[in-house]
Write an enzyme that holds these catalytic residues in place. Structure first.
Site, PDB file in Angstrom:
ATOM      1  N   THR A  93      -0.986   0.176  -4.516  1.00  0.00           N
ATOM      2  CA  THR A  93       0.091   1.162  -4.683  1.00  0.00           C
ATOM      3  C   THR A  93      -0.454   2.355  -5.454  1.00  0.00           C
ATOM      4  O   THR A  93      -0.945   2.198  -6.572  1.00  0.00           O
ATOM      5  CB  THR A  93       1.285   0.548  -5.428  1.00  0.00           C
ATOM      6  OG1 THR A  93       1.845  -0.491  -4.627  1.00  0.00           O
ATOM      7  CG2 THR A  93       2.352   1.599  -5.722  1.00  0.00           C
ATOM      8  N   ILE A  94      -0.374   3.531  -4.833  1.00  0.00           N
ATOM      9  CA  ILE A  94      -0.886   4.759  -5.451  1.00  0.00           C
ATOM     10  C   ILE A  94       0.281   5.627  -5.895  1.00  0.00           C
ATOM     11  O   ILE A  94       1.262   5.786  -5.169  1.00  0.00           O
ATOM     12  CB  ILE A  94      -1.777   5.528  -4.441  1.00  0.00           C
ATOM     13  CG1 ILE A  94      -3.093   4.766  -4.226  1.00  0.00           C
ATOM     14  CG2 ILE A  94      -2.048   6.955  -4.926  1.00  0.00           C
ATOM     15  CD1 ILE A  94      -4.051   5.449  -3.248  1.00  0.00           C
TER      16      ILE A  94
ATOM     17  N   MET B 159       0.802  -1.226   0.000  1.00  0.00           N
ATOM     18  CA  MET B 159       0.000   0.000   0.000  1.00  0.00           C
ATOM     19  C   MET B 159       0.828   1.268   0.000  1.00  0.00           C
ATOM     20  O   MET B 159       0.433   2.248   0.602  1.00  0.00           O
ATOM     21  CB  MET B 159      -0.979  -0.052   1.152  1.00  0.00           C
ATOM     22  CG  MET B 159      -0.609   0.491   2.442  1.00  0.00           C
ATOM     23  SD  MET B 159      -1.434  -0.471   3.716  1.00  0.00           S
ATOM     24  CE  MET B 159      -0.300  -1.868   3.815  1.00  0.00           C
ATOM     25  N   PRO B 160       1.932   1.282  -0.743  1.00  0.00           N
ATOM     26  CA  PRO B 160       2.758   2.521  -0.763  1.00  0.00           C
ATOM     27  C   PRO B 160       2.043   3.668  -1.471  1.00  0.00           C
ATOM     28  O   PRO B 160       1.107   3.446  -2.246  1.00  0.00           O
ATOM     29  CB  PRO B 160       3.990   2.115  -1.582  1.00  0.00           C
ATOM     30  CG  PRO B 160       3.989   0.632  -1.620  1.00  0.00           C
ATOM     31  CD  PRO B 160       2.554   0.205  -1.544  1.00  0.00           C
ATOM     32  N   TYR B 161       2.539   4.866  -1.155  1.00  0.00           N
ATOM     33  CA  TYR B 161       2.078   6.073  -1.830  1.00  0.00           C
ATOM     34  C   TYR B 161       3.317   6.783  -2.371  1.00  0.00           C
ATOM     35  O   TYR B 161       4.273   7.011  -1.630  1.00  0.00           O
ATOM     36  CB  TYR B 161       1.337   6.985  -0.844  1.00  0.00           C
ATOM     37  CG  TYR B 161       1.070   8.358  -1.402  1.00  0.00           C
ATOM     38  CD1 TYR B 161       0.011   8.570  -2.278  1.00  0.00           C
ATOM     39  CD2 TYR B 161       1.904   9.424  -1.100  1.00  0.00           C
ATOM     40  CE1 TYR B 161      -0.215   9.825  -2.820  1.00  0.00           C
ATOM     41  CE2 TYR B 161       1.680  10.686  -1.633  1.00  0.00           C
ATOM     42  CZ  TYR B 161       0.619  10.874  -2.500  1.00  0.00           C
ATOM     43  OH  TYR B 161       0.399  12.110  -3.044  1.00  0.00           O
TER      44      TYR B 161
END
Lengths: 68, 68, 68, 68, 68, 68
Positions: free
Chosen positions: C41-42, C1-3
């Site tokens: 991942t955004i 779930m990285p940004y």
């Protein structure tokens, strides 16, 4: 798929339970107002040392020592 | 002269070598795709406590305890 | 779930195809290096006017007029 | 009511007094140039580990070890 | 004196009234959970073009064309 | 190699010359206080629509209409 970043000063011992309320509260708000999907709503909370946060031209550390 | 900020959760012991791969990988990508100069490409990696990262309306700490 | 946030100057007509390569490239990199899930991942790309981007104490607009 | 974020590497022991000068300096600048109200000008300073800051495709830690 | 940044895709015509609800909702939440002063709580909403927002390794523009 | 992000409301017609003064002023400040190299100091100015900036629980647009 919104991304929300909340920055607060690191003071007063913010608990995991309080952080959880911020996360769920912001996620609910985005669903209610804009129908955003909670599953891909990301919330990141940054806690910033009071020496590193300025307002009114001075650090929060200095303000706290004055009782503000 | 791009600026890139990568935010990940602080968990699992990300090593200096892995961070170096992220830095070189992103810098290479910007050179390849947009011909950006590596000399002035800045990459900043933020590692965020799992209590402070929310997705799906709850913290990553809570998700990890459930095995997600 | 990285940004991931990529900031570049708005100049030279960056195409949707180039942006797509940045998005897929960064997402692949995070999967390869840290085993991050692409599904959450955004990547957000900000294009900044050259008047609003400074380096070396002056704006990119001024540098471009000098041929830099 | 501007918001300013200053990111620097965490090295060399930046003091509270130096941070205070950054906060007052930026706040004064915004008042002088744009007549912004200091009372609602927020400045946040982030200090980033040298492993987590990249420039020129490598981390600042690696550069420092080479004497750069 | 918290600072909150909300990033959403620019699509579907988000109205000024909806933005006002996000602003008041987040400000109320920080007062309720952490007793933060609304007078110095700043909320900034960024609307990002769908070409510039990636999730799952592709842009939101591409996903929308597929009906996602 | 600092990175500075200045966010202000988009109103009153901020000129390129004023932005140039912000860029040079912040770059000078970082050199004076922390001996940071201007050549790799990046400054990014974001101008935010008044509908998208909240303070005191309401948007700047609403405040401006009331004469604040």
């Amino acid at each position: 798929m919104p991304y929300v970043n909340i920055k607060i000063t690191r003071e007063g011992g913010v608990t995991a339970e309080q952080k959880a309320r911020l996360i769920s509260g912001v996620t609910d708000l985005l669903r209610e107002v804009l129908n955003k999907n909670p599953a891909t709503t990301i919330v990141v909370i940054d806690e910033v040392e009071t020496d590193n946060w300025g307002i009114g031209g001075e650090s929060v550390s200095v303000r706290r020592r004055r009782g503000q």
